[in-house]
Write an enzyme that holds these catalytic residues in place. Structure first.
Site, PDB file in Angstrom:
ATOM      1  N   TYR A   1      47.457  38.754  51.448  1.00 60.01           N
ATOM      2  CA  TYR A   1      47.259  38.550  52.890  1.00 60.01           C
ATOM      3  C   TYR A   1      47.168  37.065  53.217  1.00 60.01           C
ATOM      4  O   TYR A   1      47.676  36.609  54.249  1.00 60.01           O
ATOM      5  CB  TYR A   1      46.001  39.285  53.334  1.00 60.01           C
ATOM      6  CG  TYR A   1      45.830  39.413  54.835  1.00 60.01           C
ATOM      7  CD1 TYR A   1      46.907  39.698  55.654  1.00 60.01           C
ATOM      8  CD2 TYR A   1      44.577  39.266  55.415  1.00 60.01           C
ATOM      9  CE1 TYR A   1      46.753  39.824  57.023  1.00 60.01           C
ATOM     10  CE2 TYR A   1      44.405  39.393  56.781  1.00 60.01           C
ATOM     11  CZ  TYR A   1      45.494  39.665  57.584  1.00 60.01           C
ATOM     12  OH  TYR A   1      45.331  39.783  58.942  1.00 60.01           O
ATOM     13  N   SER A   2      46.538  36.284  52.332  1.00 63.20           N
ATOM     14  CA  SER A   2      46.451  34.844  52.547  1.00 63.20           C
ATOM     15  C   SER A   2      47.829  34.194  52.520  1.00 63.20           C
ATOM     16  O   SER A   2      48.039  33.145  53.143  1.00 63.20           O
ATOM     17  CB  SER A   2      45.567  34.200  51.473  1.00 63.20           C
ATOM     18  OG  SER A   2      44.239  34.689  51.547  1.00 63.20           O
TER      19      SER A   2
ATOM     20  N   ALA B   1      43.825  40.578  49.893  1.00 60.19           N
ATOM     21  CA  ALA B   1      43.318  39.430  49.145  1.00 60.19           C
ATOM     22  C   ALA B   1      44.358  38.303  49.156  1.00 60.19           C
ATOM     23  O   ALA B   1      44.756  37.829  50.215  1.00 60.19           O
ATOM     24  CB  ALA B   1      42.943  39.871  47.731  1.00 60.19           C
ATOM     25  N   TYR B   2      44.803  37.871  47.987  1.00 63.47           N
ATOM     26  CA  TYR B   2      45.761  36.771  47.881  1.00 63.47           C
ATOM     27  C   TYR B   2      47.025  37.060  48.694  1.00 63.47           C
ATOM     28  O   TYR B   2      47.583  36.181  49.364  1.00 63.47           O
ATOM     29  CB  TYR B   2      46.083  36.565  46.409  1.00 63.47           C
ATOM     30  CG  TYR B   2      46.765  35.269  46.053  1.00 63.47           C
ATOM     31  CD1 TYR B   2      47.009  34.281  47.005  1.00 63.47           C
ATOM     32  CD2 TYR B   2      47.169  35.029  44.743  1.00 63.47           C
ATOM     33  CE1 TYR B   2      47.632  33.092  46.660  1.00 63.47           C
ATOM     34  CE2 TYR B   2      47.792  33.842  44.386  1.00 63.47           C
ATOM     35  CZ  TYR B   2      48.023  32.879  45.353  1.00 63.47           C
ATOM     36  OH  TYR B   2      48.654  31.715  45.007  1.00 63.47           O
TER      37      TYR B   2
ATOM     38  N   ALA C   1      55.164  30.101  49.831  1.00 61.79           N
ATOM     39  CA  ALA C   1      55.886  28.875  50.215  1.00 61.79           C
ATOM     40  C   ALA C   1      57.340  28.913  49.756  1.00 61.79           C
ATOM     41  O   ALA C   1      57.798  28.038  49.014  1.00 61.79           O
ATOM     42  CB  ALA C   1      55.170  27.638  49.662  1.00 61.79           C
TER      43      ALA C   1
ATOM     44  N   ASP D   1      56.860  28.328  45.514  1.00 63.61           N
ATOM     45  CA  ASP D   1      55.662  28.002  44.739  1.00 63.61           C
ATOM     46  C   ASP D   1      55.193  29.187  43.914  1.00 63.61           C
ATOM     47  O   ASP D   1      54.405  29.028  42.976  1.00 63.61           O
ATOM     48  CB  ASP D   1      54.526  27.561  45.670  1.00 63.61           C
ATOM     49  CG  ASP D   1      54.672  26.110  46.105  1.00 63.61           C
ATOM     50  OD1 ASP D   1      55.574  25.425  45.594  1.00 63.61           O
ATOM     51  OD2 ASP D   1      53.894  25.660  46.974  1.00 63.61           O
TER      52      ASP D   1
ATOM     53  N   ASP E   1      33.019  41.136  45.176  1.00 61.30           N
ATOM     54  CA  ASP E   1      34.275  41.766  44.755  1.00 61.30           C
ATOM     55  C   ASP E   1      34.667  41.373  43.334  1.00 61.30           C
ATOM     56  O   ASP E   1      35.284  42.155  42.613  1.00 61.30           O
ATOM     57  CB  ASP E   1      35.390  41.385  45.727  1.00 61.30           C
ATOM     58  CG  ASP E   1      35.215  42.036  47.089  1.00 61.30           C
ATOM     59  OD1 ASP E   1      34.461  43.025  47.177  1.00 61.30           O
ATOM     60  OD2 ASP E   1      35.822  41.550  48.063  1.00 61.30           O
ATOM     61  N   GLY E   2      34.305  40.158  42.925  1.00 60.65           N
ATOM     62  CA  GLY E   2      34.608  39.740  41.558  1.00 60.65           C
ATOM     63  C   GLY E   2      33.938  40.620  40.529  1.00 60.65           C
ATOM     64  O   GLY E   2      34.538  40.986  39.514  1.00 60.65           O
TER      65      GLY E   2
END
Length: 249
Positions: free
Chosen positions: A154-155, A151-152, A174, A139, A41-42
């Site tokens: 969903y995490s 990606a980010y 956070a 954060d 993907d990158g």
């Protein structure tokens, strides 16, 4: 079919490149009809960021390969001819650094505001010129496209957005205050502004698809509909199907 092959540079991607070049030849990008990206993907994000108008057909020679098709050297022109096209519009980010410099960039997945010091960030969030959250202590926060929502975003426990939906996901990382805030779904046409509260005491960086700007004062983000990235997927294995499947694993 005139194909231009690109490798991510790993051993497996380079080996696939040699096989495909020997079988189908290598066409210069300015003469090609399609770009075939060999990697993960990158690499796909890197190819799209180059701004070529050609459709891109990826084959996975990396790890997850969410944006890639399965690698197979056989009948490649036929597979590409039968592929389904998905069009993705990136996010356009404008940011002012504490130095007074203005930075601009495009993000296919997401724009993220991230704390750059030991203390949590304090952010004021405005949507289309109206302040919607006066003080978010966190954060960081992510504004994601549907393509980047797995990606980010969903995490960070953000929602998965269907491809083709005219919405963006705004997801905190956070969150401390308000503690129960879990984010928002915004119209695709919205202009989102993040102002950094106490930038000296609580520095914040902005990141557009891993292209970072340190110590920003404010960031504005909107969808850039004038830019169209064309991705090709094997029938039945497009982004829409992958996004649905991702939610049941």
């Amino acid at each position: 079919m005139k194909m231009h092959f690109i490798s991510s540079g790993t051993d497996s991607a380079d080996a696939a490149l040699r096989v495909l070049e020997s079988r189908y030849g290598q066409t210069p990008p300015e003469q090609a009809e399609v770009i075939v990206a060999l990697g993960g993907d990158g690499l796909m994000l890197s190819v799209m960021h180059r701004g070529n108008d050609l459709p891109v057909y990826g084959m996975n020679r990396g790890t997850i390969g969410f944006l890639m098709n399965e690698y197979d050297a056989v009948n490649l022109p036929e597979r590409i001819a039968a592929a389904e096209e998905t069009v993705i519009n990136p996010l356009a980010m404008t940011a002012e650094a504490r130095t007074g410099e203005i930075f601009r960039g495009l993000a296919i997945n997401e724009v993220a505001m991230l704390r750059a010091g030991s203390q949590a960030a304090r952010l004021r969030i405005s949507i289309d010129g109206r302040v919607r959250m006066e003080d978010l202590v966190c954060d960081g926060v992510i504004l994601s496209t549907p393509a980047g929502s797995t990606a980010y975003n969903y995490s960070a426990n953000g929602p998965i957005l269907p491809i083709g939906s005219d919405v963006l996901a705004l997801t905190p990382i956070a969150a401390f205050r308000p503690r129960r805030w879990r984010g928002a779904i915004l119209p695709k046409g919205a202009t989102v502004r993040f102002d950094v509260v106490e930038p000296d005491k609580r520095p914040v960086m902005a990141d557009a698809d891993s292209r970072g700007v340190s110590s920003v004062l404010w960031v504005e983000v909107r969808s850039e509909d004038a830019v169209r990235h064309r991705l090709l997927f094997d029938p039945g294995h497009g982004l829409e199907e992958r996004l649905i499947r991702e939610q049941f694993v």
